[in-house]
Design a protein around this motif. Structure first.
Motif, PDB file in Angstrom:
ATOM      1  N   THR A   1       0.831  -1.209   0.000  1.00 21.96           N
ATOM      2  CA  THR A   1       0.000   0.000   0.000  1.00 21.96           C
ATOM      3  C   THR A   1       0.863   1.255   0.000  1.00 21.96           C
ATOM      4  O   THR A   1       0.794   2.084  -0.909  1.00 21.96           O
ATOM      5  N   VAL A   2       1.701   1.403   1.034  1.00 20.22           N
ATOM      6  CA  VAL A   2       2.412   2.672   1.209  1.00 20.22           C
ATOM      7  C   VAL A   2       3.467   2.898   0.146  1.00 20.22           C
ATOM      8  O   VAL A   2       3.883   4.040  -0.079  1.00 20.22           O
ATOM      9  N   ARG A   3       3.898   1.832  -0.548  1.00 18.89           N
ATOM     10  CA  ARG A   3       4.930   1.992  -1.565  1.00 18.89           C
ATOM     11  C   ARG A   3       4.367   2.076  -2.984  1.00 18.89           C
ATOM     12  O   ARG A   3       5.125   2.087  -3.954  1.00 18.89           O
ATOM     13  N   THR A   4       3.033   2.190  -3.076  1.00 21.32           N
ATOM     14  CA  THR A   4       2.421   2.289  -4.408  1.00 21.32           C
ATOM     15  C   THR A   4       1.311   3.323  -4.497  1.00 21.32           C
ATOM     16  O   THR A   4       0.880   3.659  -5.606  1.00 21.32           O
ATOM     17  N   GLN A   5       0.838   3.860  -3.370  1.00 18.89           N
ATOM     18  CA  GLN A   5      -0.328   4.754  -3.421  1.00 18.89           C
ATOM     19  C   GLN A   5      -0.413   5.632  -2.171  1.00 18.89           C
ATOM     20  O   GLN A   5       0.281   5.404  -1.183  1.00 18.89           O
ATOM     21  N   GLU A   6      -1.285   6.608  -2.267  1.00 12.27           N
ATOM     22  CA  GLU A   6      -1.585   7.421  -1.094  1.00 12.27           C
ATOM     23  C   GLU A   6      -2.186   6.522  -0.025  1.00 12.27           C
ATOM     24  O   GLU A   6      -2.926   5.586  -0.326  1.00 12.27           O
ATOM     25  N   SER A   7      -1.876   6.812   1.212  1.00 14.94           N
ATOM     26  CA  SER A   7      -2.384   5.980   2.305  1.00 14.94           C
ATOM     27  C   SER A   7      -2.761   6.841   3.495  1.00 14.94           C
ATOM     28  O   SER A   7      -2.207   7.933   3.690  1.00 14.94           O
ATOM     29  N   ALA A   8      -3.689   6.347   4.304  1.00 14.85           N
ATOM     30  CA  ALA A   8      -4.083   7.077   5.512  1.00 14.85           C
ATOM     31  C   ALA A   8      -2.912   7.208   6.473  1.00 14.85           C
ATOM     32  O   ALA A   8      -2.734   8.244   7.120  1.00 14.85           O
TER      33      ALA A   8
ATOM     34  N   LEU B   1      -7.923  16.719  28.354  1.00 15.40           N
ATOM     35  CA  LEU B   1      -7.598  15.470  29.039  1.00 15.40           C
ATOM     36  C   LEU B   1      -6.249  15.526  29.727  1.00 15.40           C
ATOM     37  O   LEU B   1      -5.943  14.669  30.552  1.00 15.40           O
ATOM     38  N   LYS B   2      -5.438  16.511  29.374  1.00 17.16           N
ATOM     39  CA  LYS B   2      -4.101  16.659  29.963  1.00 17.16           C
ATOM     40  C   LYS B   2      -3.857  18.136  30.231  1.00 17.16           C
ATOM     41  O   LYS B   2      -4.078  18.967  29.344  1.00 17.16           O
ATOM     42  N   PRO B   3      -3.412  18.483  31.435  1.00 14.23           N
ATOM     43  CA  PRO B   3      -3.135  19.895  31.719  1.00 14.23           C
ATOM     44  C   PRO B   3      -1.904  20.384  30.972  1.00 14.23           C
ATOM     45  O   PRO B   3      -1.037  19.600  30.600  1.00 14.23           O
ATOM     46  N   CYS B   4      -1.833  21.681  30.761  1.00 14.70           N
ATOM     47  CA  CYS B   4      -0.666  22.282  30.107  1.00 14.70           C
ATOM     48  C   CYS B   4      -0.278  23.532  30.886  1.00 14.70           C
ATOM     49  O   CYS B   4      -0.818  24.619  30.653  1.00 14.70           O
ATOM     50  N   ARG B   5       0.614  23.375  31.843  1.00 19.16           N
ATOM     51  CA  ARG B   5       0.999  24.485  32.715  1.00 19.16           C
ATOM     52  C   ARG B   5       1.692  25.608  31.954  1.00 19.16           C
ATOM     53  O   ARG B   5       1.475  26.782  32.211  1.00 19.16           O
ATOM     54  N   SER B   6       2.552  25.228  30.996  1.00 26.32           N
ATOM     55  CA  SER B   6       3.404  26.218  30.339  1.00 26.32           C
ATOM     56  C   SER B   6       2.674  27.012  29.256  1.00 26.32           C
ATOM     57  O   SER B   6       3.102  28.104  28.893  1.00 26.32           O
ATOM     58  N   GLY B   7       1.588  26.453  28.713  1.00 22.56           N
ATOM     59  CA  GLY B   7       0.904  27.095  27.595  1.00 22.56           C
ATOM     60  C   GLY B   7       1.502  26.742  26.251  1.00 22.56           C
ATOM     61  O   GLY B   7       1.022  27.200  25.213  1.00 22.56           O
ATOM     62  N   HIS B   8       2.545  25.899  26.228  1.00 25.03           N
ATOM     63  CA  HIS B   8       3.215  25.515  24.979  1.00 25.03           C
ATOM     64  C   HIS B   8       2.852  24.082  24.607  1.00 25.03           C
ATOM     65  O   HIS B   8       2.864  23.188  25.452  1.00 25.03           O
ATOM     66  N   HIS B   9       2.543  23.870  23.337  1.00 25.47           N
ATOM     67  CA  HIS B   9       2.409  22.509  22.822  1.00 25.47           C
ATOM     68  C   HIS B   9       2.587  22.536  21.314  1.00 25.47           C
ATOM     69  O   HIS B   9       2.538  23.586  20.674  1.00 25.47           O
ATOM     70  N   GLN B  10       2.793  21.363  20.734  1.00 24.76           N
ATOM     71  CA  GLN B  10       3.007  21.258  19.293  1.00 24.76           C
ATOM     72  C   GLN B  10       1.754  21.650  18.538  1.00 24.76           C
ATOM     73  O   GLN B  10       0.635  21.387  18.982  1.00 24.76           O
ATOM     74  N   SER B  11       1.916  22.282  17.379  1.00 25.52           N
ATOM     75  CA  SER B  11       0.772  22.647  16.550  1.00 25.52           C
ATOM     76  C   SER B  11       0.053  21.388  16.084  1.00 25.52           C
ATOM     77  O   SER B  11       0.665  20.351  15.832  1.00 25.52           O
ATOM     78  N   LEU B  12      -1.268  21.505  15.960  1.00 28.29           N
ATOM     79  CA  LEU B  12      -2.089  20.353  15.605  1.00 28.29           C
ATOM     80  C   LEU B  12      -2.475  20.371  14.139  1.00 28.29           C
ATOM     81  O   LEU B  12      -2.629  21.435  13.524  1.00 28.29           O
ATOM     82  N   ILE B  13      -2.676  19.185  13.572  1.00 27.13           N
ATOM     83  CA  ILE B  13      -3.265  19.076  12.245  1.00 27.13           C
ATOM     84  C   ILE B  13      -4.775  19.086  12.417  1.00 27.13           C
ATOM     85  O   ILE B  13      -5.305  18.850  13.505  1.00 27.13           O
ATOM     86  N   HIS B  14      -5.470  19.363  11.337  1.00 23.05           N
ATOM     87  CA  HIS B  14      -6.921  19.311  11.367  1.00 23.05           C
ATOM     88  C   HIS B  14      -7.347  17.860  11.359  1.00 23.05           C
ATOM     89  O   HIS B  14      -6.867  17.053  10.557  1.00 23.05           O
ATOM     90  N   VAL B  15      -8.263  17.510  12.267  1.00 24.30           N
ATOM     91  CA  VAL B  15      -8.654  16.110  12.411  1.00 24.30           C
ATOM     92  C   VAL B  15      -9.133  15.516  11.101  1.00 24.30           C
ATOM     93  O   VAL B  15      -8.826  14.391  10.745  1.00 24.30           O
ATOM     94  N   ALA B  16      -9.839  16.318  10.310  1.00 20.82           N
ATOM     95  CA  ALA B  16     -10.398  15.794   9.063  1.00 20.82           C
ATOM     96  C   ALA B  16      -9.331  15.470   8.032  1.00 20.82           C
ATOM     97  O   ALA B  16      -9.583  14.757   7.072  1.00 20.82           O
ATOM     98  N   SER B  17      -8.123  15.980   8.231  1.00 18.94           N
ATOM     99  CA  SER B  17      -7.084  15.767   7.228  1.00 18.94           C
ATOM    100  C   SER B  17      -6.293  14.485   7.457  1.00 18.94           C
ATOM    101  O   SER B  17      -5.454  14.128   6.666  1.00 18.94           O
ATOM    102  N   VAL B  18      -6.591  13.768   8.554  1.00 15.72           N
ATOM    103  CA  VAL B  18      -5.829  12.566   8.838  1.00 15.72           C
ATOM    104  C   VAL B  18      -6.112  11.474   7.814  1.00 15.72           C
ATOM    105  O   VAL B  18      -5.220  10.809   7.322  1.00 15.72           O
ATOM    106  N   ALA B  19      -7.351  11.285   7.453  1.00 12.82           N
ATOM    107  CA  ALA B  19      -7.710  10.285   6.451  1.00 12.82           C
ATOM    108  C   ALA B  19      -8.344  10.971   5.265  1.00 12.82           C
ATOM    109  O   ALA B  19      -9.369  11.641   5.412  1.00 12.82           O
ATOM    110  N   LYS B  20      -7.724  10.867   4.109  1.00 13.76           N
ATOM    111  CA  LYS B  20      -8.204  11.587   2.934  1.00 13.76           C
ATOM    112  C   LYS B  20      -8.805  10.624   1.915  1.00 13.76           C
ATOM    113  O   LYS B  20      -8.371   9.489   1.810  1.00 13.76           O
TER     114      LYS B  20
END
Length: 487
Positions: A294-301, A468-487
């Motif tokens: 799959t991953v070596r021949t086509q787009e994949s989730a 679900l998890k506290p964030c004391r510092s206010g810093h975290h990694q930028s998120l992708i849009h949930v809808a873009s995970v599976a195209k």
């Protein structure tokens, strides 16, 4: 009026296990024995950053194995390194709270708190015998842009020369006998610091992994290698108000026996690795097909998910990942996604880099990626931020339809420059991606985030956003849009 202060210095340690059959073998247990030889000299032990990542063990422990190791080595002060931020500011602060020594960060201010980043100290003074040793921790601006878990706009960077001079003057006015800069930056920046700040007496650096000692402007700059394989013994002989400095390189070879207590720590965390692989990182709503066919021949989730996270973590325009990176060759069912799943898919330590590439160069890269189709070759690209079509019957090198290529929904402009995130391996022209060797790197692979780490950080950021998890510092990694995970 004569007095000697002995300093033991090391930097950039990632794997606590030794590397067998290659001298110096290193390893935390032999390292502890080697350092212990100088215990009768009552040494000051200083560390110049980078210990929490990257390593296979850290992908499970988030660097927590380094707490008892650094404490056991009796480190007296340290400066933060770029990879110490890999799992986020909150995780870093949790770890450093358990260490028994201060961490310095003298020239980066967190604008969310108006304090040094990660609650680091601006400066500190250690009284050792009859002498007062002043310490500051300086870093370069270059690696701040590579921190996937901290938005650079939330940081205020202060030039290390200006801050170094200001803080060193303050320490001298406070009556210290010696000012040491613990740094985590490249050689040219350490040299500039030595040339321009007279008030600093000694520079103990990290970030570069090759052992070297140089004398610049009458002062020593020391880089003590990497991976518990080397350290430096620095002797400062005070004669009245003056002093003389000498250095000695120590290599941690198999001739040193393993320290019994340190070996227990290493074995404990090695055993913990197998127990922790079942830990759930998060949930996935649809299956992720990682089969080579799959991953070596086509787009994949699975490819979409990984490359979407790459774009979000690095703020690139698009990502290109060779499918040979994905190693599980299996389908990962919807539901809990575990550390074992992640390490099965991404077993290697793969640093990410961001390159500047023109539209024409991007098409060349895509041409290479599809040139071997339908063979299940690892160069086949998984992508994000870009869409394209190709003719599998066309001759290799002329399969991609330039009129089909869009970046962020807009047609590709051949002469326009885009920010492309990829693996350091591919950026070096491997797997046929020769075109990337001619592209300007915007980040250093030694400084960039690790692919498996940014995937972990994605799940952490999701939990933070969901409450679900506290964030004391206010810093975290930028998120992708949930809808873009599976195209």
């Amino acid at each position: 009026d004569r007095c000697r202060v002995t300093i033991l210095h090391f930097n950039d340690v990632y794997n606590i296990e030794e590397r067998p059959n290659t001298e110096p073998v290193g390893g935390a247990a032999r390292f502890a024995t080697a350092m212990g030889k100088y215990r009768d000299q009552n040494p000051l032990v200083f560390f110049s950053g980078d210990c929490l990542n990257p390593s296979m063990m850290s992908s499970i422990t988030k660097g927590k194995q380094m707490v008892p190791i650094l404490n056991s080595l009796k480190v007296k002060a340290a400066v933060y390194g770029n990879h110490d931020f890999d799992f986020g500011v909150d995780e870093l602060e949790d770890v450093t709270m358990e260490t028994k020594f201060p961490w310095l960060m003298s020239n980066v201010i967190d604008t969310l708190t108006d304090k040094p980043l990660a609650d680091g100290l601006e400066k500190t003074v250690i009284t050792w015998g009859t002498k007062k040793i002043g310490l500051i921790g300086l870093v370069e601006e270059e690696w701040l842009v590579t921190l996937a878990t901290v938005d650079k706009d939330d940081l205020k960077y202060l030039d290390y020369v200006e801050e170094g001079r200001r803080l060193a003057k303050e320490l001298k006015e406070e009556g210290v006998d010696l000012v040491i800069a613990l740094t985590h930056m490249r050689w040219p920046n350490d040299v500039r610091l030595a040339e321009q700040v007279e008030e600093i007496d000694l520079i103990l650096g990290g970030h570069d992994h090759d052992y070297d000692v140089k004398k610049v402007n009458g002062k020593y700059i020391v880089k003590s290698g990497t991976e518990f394989r080397n350290f430096t013994k620095v002797e400062v002989d005070f004669i009245g108000p003056k002093y003389e400095i000498s250095t000695m390189k120590i290599e941690v070879t198999s001739a040193y026996r393993e320290d019994v207590e340190m070996k227990k720590i290493v074995e404990e965390f090695t055993s913990l690795m197998s127990d922790k692989t079942a830990t759930t990182l998060g949930r996935i709503e649809s299956e992720l097909d990682g089969r080579f066919a799959t991953v070596r021949t086509q787009e994949s989730a699975l490819g979409n998910f990984l490359t979407d996270v790459m774009v979000a973590a690095t703020q690139a325009d698009l990502a290109i990942l060779n499918s040979g990176t994905l190693r599980s060759d299996s389908v990962h069912s919807a539901g809990d996604f575990t550390i074992k799943d992640l390490l099965t898919i991404l077993p290697l330590i793969d640093p990410l880099v961001v390159l500047e590439a023109t539209g024409t160069q991007i098409i060349q890269a895509l041409e290479n990626g599809v040139s071997q189709y339908p063979k299940t070759e690892g160069r086949f690209p998984q992508v994000s931020g870009i869409m394209f079509g190709f003719d599998p019957e066309g001759p290799p090198g002329s399969r991609v339809d330039p009129n089909s290529v869009k970046v962020d929904g807009e047609y590709l402009v051949p002469e326009k420059v885009y920010r492309v995130c990829t693996k350091a391996y591919i950026a070096r022209g491997k797997d046929g991606y020769d075109v990337f060797k001619d592209c300007k790197p915007l980040t250093d692979p030694d400084e960039g985030p690790i692919l498996s780490t940014v995937i972990q950080n994605h799940f952490t950021a999701v939990d933070i956003v969901k409450g679900l998890k506290p964030c004391r510092s206010g810093h975290h990694q930028s998120l992708i849009h949930v809808a873009s995970v599976a195209k």
